[in-house]
Design an enzyme around this catalytic site. Structure first.
Site, PDB file in Angstrom:
ATOM      1  CB  ALA A 118      -3.924  46.119  61.101  1.00  0.00           C
ATOM      2  CG  ASN A 119      -8.551  49.039  62.503  1.00  0.00           C
ATOM      3  OD1 ASN A 119      -9.444  48.201  62.618  1.00  0.00           O
ATOM      4  ND2 ASN A 119      -8.412  49.780  61.411  1.00  0.00           N
TER       5      ASN A 119
END
Ligand code: CTP
Ligand code: CA
Length: 221
Positions: free
Chosen positions: A33-34
């Site tokens: 994810a970010n």
């Protein structure tokens, strides 16, 4: 009598906003994810709806409530985001790509949970399609708005993205700064267009920044 109504300068316009970060699966329990919170995209979707637009918000996983009066499509992976955006594109007037799209996905997603059997683990990643670049290539009358998340050489990198992706407007975001961007409620950005000098928007709430971005979009339409 003073009117407290919001101006309806996007009335009847079909606007697609992408928001949040995409997730790329590793195995049934893990993903890549970010740091995107979705706040900037949700603020844009919400403000565009208030100004009379028919808004579709395509969002990665986010803790935020769905904005009122907006058609909501939830996605997880970049591939799902690409499918949803491309489906809407032909009947859309404005696309705002505020999503933080994962540049890579896992080459072989494991069908079972990966066990901690080895001392190290090499995960092979392959590049995802650049959704916005593809939209730029097949643009007809749509107005295309991109975001650039940079940690260095902000304006030069952002200018290159404006041109390469055939955008009408690019919102340049300095994500190295801790006081703005990502999870923050405020932002400070520079708006780049093809034929004008960059416009710097000083630090303000994401609602105010969203309003200024939409003002620029209306001006360009
Ligand atoms: N974007 C996209 N598809 C991707 C990657 C990015 O549509 N696979 C969009 C983002 O939503 C954003 C713009 O392209 O509007 C720029 O994203 P950014 O991550 O800043 O740039 P990249 O082109 O991915 O280049 P890099 O990450 O190497 O700086
Ligand atoms: Ca990227």
């Amino acid at each position: 009598v003073q009117q407290l109504e919001v101006k309806q300068d996007l009335k009847g316009k079909r606007v697609v906003v992408t928001a949040g970060g995409t997730h790329e699966e590793i195995d049934p329990v893990r993903y890549i994810a970010n740091r995107s919170s979705g706040k900037m995209g949700y603020a844009l979707a919400s403000a565009a709806a208030q100004r009379g637009a028919e808004v579709t918000l395509i969002s990665g996983p986010s803790a935020l409530p769905q904005p009122m009066g907006v058609k909501f499509i939830g996605i997880e992976t970049t591939a799902e985001l690409a499918t949803a955006v491309k489906r809407a594109y032909p009947t859309t007037d404005v696309v705002i790509m505020a999503a933080a799209v994962a540049d890579y996905r896992v080459k072989k997603v494991a069908s079972q949970k990966i066990k901690k059997e080895n001392a190290s683990w090499h995960l092979e990643l392959v590049k995802n399609e650049d959704i916005l670049f593809g939209l730029g290539q097949t643009k007809r009358n749509q107005l295309l708005v991109g975001f650039a998340a940079e940690t260095e050489n902000l304006l030069a990198n952002a200018q290159a993205k404006l041109t390469k992706k055939n955008l009408d407007l690019l919102v340049a975001n300095d994500v190295a700064r801790k006081d703005i961007g990502f999870a923050s409620d405020s932002n400070e950005v520079t708006l780049l267009t093809k034929n004008q000098e960059p416009k710097h928007l000083k630090r303000a709430s994401k609602q105010v920044i969203a309003g200024a971005i939409l003002d620029e979009i209306v001006r360009l339409m």
